[in-house]
Design a protein around this motif. Structure first.
Motif, short mmCIF file in Angstrom:
data_model
loop_
_atom_site.label_atom_id
_atom_site.label_comp_id
_atom_site.label_asym_id
_atom_site.label_seq_id
_atom_site.Cartn_x
_atom_site.Cartn_y
_atom_site.Cartn_z
N THR A 215 38.89 35.64 39.83
CA THR A 215 39.56 34.46 40.36
C THR A 215 40.59 33.94 39.35
O THR A 215 40.46 34.15 38.15
CB THR A 215 38.57 33.32 40.67
N GLU A 216 41.61 33.30 39.88
CA GLU A 216 42.56 32.58 39.05
C GLU A 216 43.03 31.36 39.83
O GLU A 216 43.01 31.36 41.06
CB GLU A 216 43.76 33.45 38.66
N THR A 217 43.40 30.31 39.12
CA THR A 217 43.90 29.11 39.78
C THR A 217 45.40 28.98 39.51
O THR A 217 45.86 29.21 38.39
CB THR A 217 43.17 27.85 39.28
N ARG A 218 46.12 28.62 40.56
CA ARG A 218 47.55 28.35 40.47
C ARG A 218 47.77 26.96 41.06
O ARG A 218 47.96 26.82 42.27
CB ARG A 218 48.35 29.40 41.23
N GLY A 219 47.68 25.96 40.22
CA GLY A 219 47.74 24.59 40.70
C GLY A 219 46.53 24.31 41.57
O GLY A 219 45.39 24.44 41.11
N GLN A 220 46.77 23.94 42.82
CA GLN A 220 45.67 23.63 43.75
C GLN A 220 45.23 24.84 44.57
O GLN A 220 44.46 24.69 45.52
CB GLN A 220 46.11 22.50 44.69
N VAL A 221 45.72 26.01 44.19
CA VAL A 221 45.42 27.23 44.93
C VAL A 221 44.48 28.11 44.12
O VAL A 221 44.73 28.37 42.94
CB VAL A 221 46.71 28.00 45.27
N LEU A 222 43.41 28.58 44.77
CA LEU A 222 42.48 29.53 44.16
C LEU A 222 42.79 30.92 44.70
O LEU A 222 42.78 31.14 45.92
CB LEU A 222 41.03 29.16 44.49
N VAL A 223 43.07 31.87 43.81
CA VAL A 223 43.28 33.27 44.21
C VAL A 223 41.99 34.03 43.94
O VAL A 223 41.50 34.05 42.80
CB VAL A 223 44.45 33.91 43.43
N VAL A 224 41.42 34.60 44.99
CA VAL A 224 40.17 35.36 44.92
C VAL A 224 40.53 36.83 45.11
O VAL A 224 41.11 37.21 46.13
CB VAL A 224 39.17 34.90 46.01
N ARG A 225 40.16 37.65 44.12
CA ARG A 225 40.58 39.06 44.14
C ARG A 225 39.36 39.98 44.09
O ARG A 225 38.61 40.00 43.11
CB ARG A 225 41.50 39.35 42.94
N LEU A 226 39.14 40.72 45.17
CA LEU A 226 38.07 41.72 45.19
C LEU A 226 38.40 42.80 44.17
O LEU A 226 39.54 43.28 44.12
CB LEU A 226 37.93 42.32 46.59
N ASN A 227 37.40 43.20 43.37
CA ASN A 227 37.72 44.02 42.20
C ASN A 227 36.74 45.18 41.98
O ASN A 227 36.08 45.26 40.95
CB ASN A 227 37.79 43.12 40.95
N ARG A 228 36.66 46.03 42.98
CA ARG A 228 35.97 47.33 42.82
C ARG A 228 36.94 48.42 43.27
O ARG A 228 36.70 49.12 44.26
CB ARG A 228 34.69 47.39 43.65
N PRO A 229 38.07 48.57 42.60
CA PRO A 229 39.11 49.48 43.08
C PRO A 229 38.65 50.92 43.22
O PRO A 229 39.15 51.66 44.07
CB PRO A 229 40.23 49.33 42.04
N GLU A 230 37.69 51.34 42.39
CA GLU A 230 37.20 52.72 42.47
C GLU A 230 36.43 52.98 43.76
O GLU A 230 36.22 54.13 44.15
CB GLU A 230 36.31 53.04 41.25
N ARG A 231 36.00 51.92 44.46
CA ARG A 231 35.28 52.03 45.73
C ARG A 231 36.07 51.35 46.85
O ARG A 231 35.51 51.00 47.88
CB ARG A 231 33.89 51.38 45.61
N LEU A 232 37.38 51.22 46.67
CA LEU A 232 38.24 50.54 47.64
C LEU A 232 37.67 49.15 47.98
O LEU A 232 37.76 48.68 49.10
CB LEU A 232 38.41 51.37 48.92
N ASN A 233 37.07 48.52 46.97
CA ASN A 233 36.52 47.16 47.09
C ASN A 233 35.45 47.05 48.18
O ASN A 233 35.35 46.03 48.88
CB ASN A 233 37.64 46.14 47.33
N ALA A 234 34.65 48.10 48.32
CA ALA A 234 33.55 48.08 49.29
C ALA A 234 32.57 46.97 48.93
O ALA A 234 32.33 46.66 47.76
CB ALA A 234 32.83 49.43 49.30
#
Length: 271
Positions: free
Chosen positions: A6-25
């Motif tokens: 996760t990262e915050t950009r002001g009032q926005v939360l960016v949620v990033r699925l992060n299992r790229p080796e499994r296509l984020n299963a």
């Protein structure tokens, strides 16, 4: 490495699925982490909009088949922690930024969001027909799409981002790598609105979405039991082993002609 970043950009939360080796299963660990993140986001007064995206070539490939097979649990374990995003109790808007494959459970993450941006190269698939005893009967209905398109979705055909954009399922179509920035532009507009108008409008729009009636939900539950249950694990084993599945179909071949049907619902005033 966290399975969800996760990262915050002001009032926005960016949620990033992060299992790229499994296509984020979606394995159990990722489901639990998402539930925790959405619960925290719901109550965080400093955050008003979320963007959901993925790392690598996939947005989300859906169920983690290897984990399901290892645990002999089709569909995988659900999160113990309450997940307001999945439950539909998250009052704040969520924008999806689809960077790649959105399949099965990954497609379902997309359709739960309020606004949708996708890379032109993204691919979508409702996968239930390949993994269960009933295809994705409700997805085209929820998206308010025409019957033949809904049927195509239910039978597990793949859709390009371009086609979904033409059908109105996606709001923005962008070049690969521009998904999050495009979603941020939408989030920035949302944040210019009066807070009550933003929250109330999202709430009202969600309540206007099409929904199956009780008789249809009941029939779907019965059809999920209508067939050889062994095929559930066979479909996952064939996928994991990269071979053609050997389906049984029905324990009794005559069951294919004994389909359950809609049952009449007695109006309350007639009871």
């Amino acid at each position: 490495m966290a399975v969800v970043e996760t990262e915050t950009r002001g009032q926005v939360l960016v949620v990033r699925l992060n299992r790229p080796e499994r296509l984020n299963a979606l394995n159990h660990e990722m489901r639990e982490e998402l539930a925790r993140i959405w619960s925290s986001f719901r109550r965080d007064a400093a955050l008003e909009v979320a963007i959901l995206t993925g790392t690598g070539r996939g947005f989300c490939a859906g169920e983690d088949m290897k984990e399901s097979l290892a645990e002999r649990n089709p569909g995988g374990r659900r999160s113990v922690t309450e997940d307001p995003f999945n439950a539909g109790t998250l009052e704040k808007p969520v924008i999806t930024a689809v960077n790649g494959f959105a399949m099965g459970g990954g497609f379902m993450l997309v359709e739960r969001t309020d606004l949708r941006v996708a890379a032109r190269t993204a691919i979508f698939e409702v996968s239930e027909a390949k993994r269960w005893l009933l295809g994705g009967w409700n997805h085209g209905h929820l998206a308010n799409l025409a019957y033949p398109v809904a049927m195509e979705m239910a039978l597990g055909f793949r859709f390009t981002a371009e086609r979904f954009f033409q059908l109105g399922f996606l709001n923005r179509l962008v070049e690969p790598g521009e998904e999050v920035e495009s979603a941020m532009e939408m989030a920035s507009h949302i944040l210019t609105l009066p807070p009550a108008a933003r929250v109330n409008t999202v709430h009202m729009m969600r309540r206007m979405r099409p929904a199956p009636n009780p008789a249809q939900r009941d029939l779907a539950a019965r059809l999920h039991e209508h067939g050889a249950k062994d095929d559930l694990l066979e479909s996952r084993a064939a996928f994991a082993e990269k071979r053609a599945p050997q389906f049984k179909g029905w324990n009794d071949p005559e069951d294919r002609y004994r389909l359950p049907d809609l049952e009449a619902v007695t109006p309350p005033d007639a009871q």
